[in-house]
Design an enzyme around this catalytic site. Structure first.
Site, PDB file in Angstrom:
ATOM      1  N   PHE A 273      40.514  44.100  34.797  1.00 23.64           N
ATOM      2  CA  PHE A 273      40.146  42.720  34.492  1.00 23.64           C
ATOM      3  C   PHE A 273      38.890  42.725  33.613  1.00 23.64           C
ATOM      4  O   PHE A 273      37.902  43.376  33.964  1.00 23.64           O
ATOM      5  CB  PHE A 273      39.869  41.998  35.814  1.00 23.64           C
ATOM      6  CG  PHE A 273      39.769  40.513  35.732  1.00 23.64           C
ATOM      7  CD1 PHE A 273      40.839  39.745  35.296  1.00 23.64           C
ATOM      8  CD2 PHE A 273      38.609  39.861  36.132  1.00 23.64           C
ATOM      9  CE1 PHE A 273      40.754  38.364  35.250  1.00 23.64           C
ATOM     10  CE2 PHE A 273      38.518  38.475  36.090  1.00 23.64           C
ATOM     11  CZ  PHE A 273      39.589  37.728  35.644  1.00 23.64           C
TER      12      PHE A 273
ATOM     13  N   ASP B 144      38.887  47.139  43.163  1.00 21.94           N
ATOM     14  CA  ASP B 144      38.910  45.675  43.131  1.00 21.94           C
ATOM     15  C   ASP B 144      40.270  45.241  43.676  1.00 21.94           C
ATOM     16  O   ASP B 144      41.312  45.600  43.121  1.00 21.94           O
ATOM     17  CB  ASP B 144      38.709  45.183  41.688  1.00 21.94           C
ATOM     18  CG  ASP B 144      38.635  43.659  41.616  1.00 21.94           C
ATOM     19  OD1 ASP B 144      39.341  42.985  42.408  1.00 21.94           O
ATOM     20  OD2 ASP B 144      37.888  43.131  40.774  1.00 21.94           O
TER      21      ASP B 144
ATOM     22  N   TYR C  13      40.376  33.457  46.915  1.00 25.41           N
ATOM     23  CA  TYR C  13      41.000  32.215  46.425  1.00 25.41           C
ATOM     24  C   TYR C  13      42.369  32.429  45.788  1.00 25.41           C
ATOM     25  O   TYR C  13      42.989  31.479  45.341  1.00 25.41           O
ATOM     26  CB  TYR C  13      40.078  31.462  45.465  1.00 25.41           C
ATOM     27  CG  TYR C  13      39.559  32.270  44.277  1.00 25.41           C
ATOM     28  CD1 TYR C  13      40.379  32.555  43.202  1.00 25.41           C
ATOM     29  CD2 TYR C  13      38.244  32.707  44.238  1.00 25.41           C
ATOM     30  CE1 TYR C  13      39.912  33.279  42.120  1.00 25.41           C
ATOM     31  CE2 TYR C  13      37.758  33.434  43.169  1.00 25.41           C
ATOM     32  CZ  TYR C  13      38.593  33.717  42.111  1.00 25.41           C
ATOM     33  OH  TYR C  13      38.122  34.441  41.051  1.00 25.41           O
ATOM     34  N   LYS C  14      42.839  33.678  45.741  1.00 30.69           N
ATOM     35  CA  LYS C  14      44.174  33.927  45.188  1.00 30.69           C
ATOM     36  C   LYS C  14      45.178  33.924  46.338  1.00 30.69           C
ATOM     37  O   LYS C  14      45.467  32.864  46.888  1.00 30.69           O
ATOM     38  CB  LYS C  14      44.151  35.221  44.376  1.00 30.69           C
ATOM     39  CG  LYS C  14      43.295  35.044  43.115  1.00 30.69           C
ATOM     40  CD  LYS C  14      43.053  36.299  42.311  1.00 30.69           C
ATOM     41  CE  LYS C  14      42.180  35.962  41.099  1.00 30.69           C
ATOM     42  NZ  LYS C  14      41.628  37.173  40.453  1.00 30.69           N
TER      43      LYS C  14
ATOM     44  N   ARG D   6      52.570  35.058  33.220  1.00 31.64           N
ATOM     45  CA  ARG D   6      52.576  35.672  34.555  1.00 31.64           C
ATOM     46  C   ARG D   6      53.245  34.733  35.551  1.00 31.64           C
ATOM     47  O   ARG D   6      52.921  33.545  35.624  1.00 31.64           O
ATOM     48  CB  ARG D   6      51.154  35.942  35.035  1.00 31.64           C
ATOM     49  CG  ARG D   6      50.367  36.905  34.202  1.00 31.64           C
ATOM     50  CD  ARG D   6      49.092  37.321  34.914  1.00 31.64           C
ATOM     51  NE  ARG D   6      48.279  36.164  35.327  1.00 31.64           N
ATOM     52  CZ  ARG D   6      47.135  36.260  35.991  1.00 31.64           C
ATOM     53  NH1 ARG D   6      46.691  37.449  36.368  1.00 31.64           N
ATOM     54  NH2 ARG D   6      46.440  35.183  36.303  1.00 31.64           N
TER      55      ARG D   6
HETATM   56  C1  LIG Z   1      40.354  37.099  39.894  1.00 33.93           C
HETATM   57  C2  LIG Z   1      39.656  38.365  39.620  1.00 33.93           C
HETATM   58  C3  LIG Z   1      38.255  38.430  39.554  1.00 33.93           C
HETATM   59  C4  LIG Z   1      37.463  37.178  39.667  1.00 33.93           C
HETATM   60  O1  LIG Z   1      36.101  37.389  39.783  1.00 33.93           O
HETATM   61  P1  LIG Z   1      35.143  36.149  40.067  1.00 33.93           P
HETATM   62  O2  LIG Z   1      33.810  36.732  40.189  1.00 33.93           O
HETATM   63  O3  LIG Z   1      35.665  35.493  41.318  1.00 33.93           O
HETATM   64  O4  LIG Z   1      35.257  35.200  38.932  1.00 33.93           O
HETATM   65  C5  LIG Z   1      37.665  39.657  39.355  1.00 33.93           C
HETATM   66  N1  LIG Z   1      38.405  40.775  39.225  1.00 33.93           N
HETATM   67  C6  LIG Z   1      39.759  40.749  39.271  1.00 33.93           C
HETATM   68  C7  LIG Z   1      40.535  42.011  39.145  1.00 33.93           C
HETATM   69  C8  LIG Z   1      40.416  39.531  39.456  1.00 33.93           C
HETATM   70  O5  LIG Z   1      41.740  39.498  39.485  1.00 33.93           O
END
Ligand SMILES: *Cc1c(COP(=O)(O)O)cnc(C)c1O
Length: 415
Positions: A131, A200, A225-226, A375
């Site tokens: 990400f 992560d 939140y996912k 997606r």
């Molecule tokens: C959704 C996501 C994030 C989000 O990070 P935030 O700090 O909550 O904005 C980070 N890393 C990955 C791999 C994600 O999918």
């Protein structure tokens, strides 16, 4: 009709729903308009019905009536209490997980901590499918510590781990392709080379079995939140392996990470356990909402969720292969269920406009990722097989008819 065709029929989807042991969990979520097919639970999970009375009570009763006494009524220990609940979903024994801050901030904390424990090594290693925000955080940490980030292709990862690698930092499930890493194997390679391993879990927690203790991972971060349905901006979590805790230090020394915050001592003494990674006052309301979401996943059980996720993504994969690939789509998501998470991605040169048409005209809500990926996130707690079937028909319709061509290729701010 051949067997293959029958297994892709609407009747088959309906039969799968009828036999689905998790089907009743859908009733625990707010779904005001069932005509809309929501396929973005991997970006923001749905609202659990229980979240509404939970927040109502916390605001009106606890905050409204109890005021500061709320801290003694379950607010103060929320980061560790919720951490322990999340721990049960990521294969962590107690005392190693807290809920706090955002994923990005938690990644900053553990990466900085890990680099400080390998001062002799120069490289943070990650992959190009990570990400981007994670890569930015790694770059910032590297700059501050005088190290460098090396970004390699996923296939080159294992060979790239060497005696200069301080830390390997990866996403368990790649956000764009949906590819699932063999975390146990990668962690072993990192450790064989003397590097730390950080995962992560944003796209795996709550939908893919995670076994941090068994993998031997050193650090992990992830969001709620996912697939955990904790609500927009819900706080994230952080894992640090128990035997590192006496020596590992957060770079942010705040009072919630202090041994005794209410001593108001003028010298910082880190808390004895994982709480040393806390910094400041937790966002209580968001954390209570996150807790309501996490509870549902715990009740459903990760094994049952994963079984349904595999069946649903498999169904979607085969439908897409039969109906969408002939229209110019490619499927970057692995066909092998052991190598994918819970979303299936579709690649198409007109993906942006097709995605737009799905939202504007077809009541399908996926998301688009640059430059050419749609997606389709499947959340087993509330996605039905019939929705999967119907979504593919609607994608086929907008593509086949060319209806999407009336839309502009200019991007909107949030996709
Ligand atoms: C959704 C996501 C994030 C989000 O990070 P935030 O700090 O909550 O904005 C980070 N890393 C990955 C791999 C994600 O999918």
């Amino acid at each position: 009709m051949t067997n293959t065709n029958r297994s892709l029929s609407f009747a088959h989807a309906a039969a799968l729903d009828a036999a689905d042991p998790l089907a009743h969990f859908r009733e625990e979520f707010v779904i005001n308009d069932p005509q809309w097919i929501y396929l973005d639970g991997n970006s923001l999970g749905r609202l659990p019905k229980q979240t509404l009375p939970t927040l109502q009570h916390a605001v009106q009763h606890t905050w409204g009536d109890q005021l500061v006494r709320g801290w003694g009524e379950g607010w103060y220990d929320l980061p560790t209490r919720l951490g322990e609940k999340i721990a049960r979903m990521i294969g962590a024994q107690p005392g190693q997980v807290i809920c706090a801050d955002s994923t990005s901030v938690n990644l900053y904390k553990v990466v900085t901590a890990a680099l400080a424990m390998r001062p002799d090594r120069a490289v943070i290693l990650t992959t190009s499918d990570n990400f981007p925000s994670d890569i930015y955080i790694l770059q910032g940490c590297a700059q501050a510590a005088g190290k460098q980030v090396r970004v390699v292709e996923p296939e080159q990862l294992v060979q790239a781990i060497d005696s200069q690698t301080a830390l390997v930092a990866l996403s368990n499930v790649a956000f764009k392709s949906g590819m699932l890493y063999d975390a146990a194997a990668v962690t072993r390679h990192a450790h064989d080379a003397g590097a730390w391993m950080c995962w992560d879990l944003c796209h795996s927690v709550g939908v893919v079995p995670v076994a941090l203790d068994d993998w031997g991972a050193d650090f992990a971060v992830g969001c709620t939140y996912k697939y955990l349905n904790g609500g927009p901006g819900a706080p994230a979590f952080l894992y640090a392996r128990r035997d590192l805790l006496p020596e590992v230090l957060s770079p942010i020394w705040g009072w919630f990470g202090e041994q005794n915050p209410f001593a108001f001592d003028l010298e910082y003494h880190p808390g004895a356990g994982i709480e040393r990674f806390l910094a400041g006052t937790p966002p209580v309301l968001s954390m209570l909402a996150a807790e309501a979401g996490v509870e549902i996943s715990l009740r459903a059980g990760i094994a049952a969720i994963r079984a349904k996720s595999i069946a649903q993504t498999g169904f979607l994969w085969e439908l897409a292969d039969a109906l969408l690939v002939p229209l110019g789509f490619a499927i970057p998501t692995p066909r092998n269920a052991n190598r994918r998470g819970s979303h299936v991605s579709l690649q198409h040169s007109d993906a942006y406009r097709i995605n737009r048409a799905l939202i504007e005209d077809e009541q399908v809500l996926p998301d688009f990722r640059e430059p050419d990926v749609i997606r389709l996130g499947l959340a087993p707690l509330y996605t039905t097989y019939q929705e999967v079937w119907e979504a593919v028909q609607r994608i086929r319709r907008v593509t086949e008819t060319g209806a999407y061509q009336k839309y502009d290729t200019r991007r909107s701010k949030v996709t």
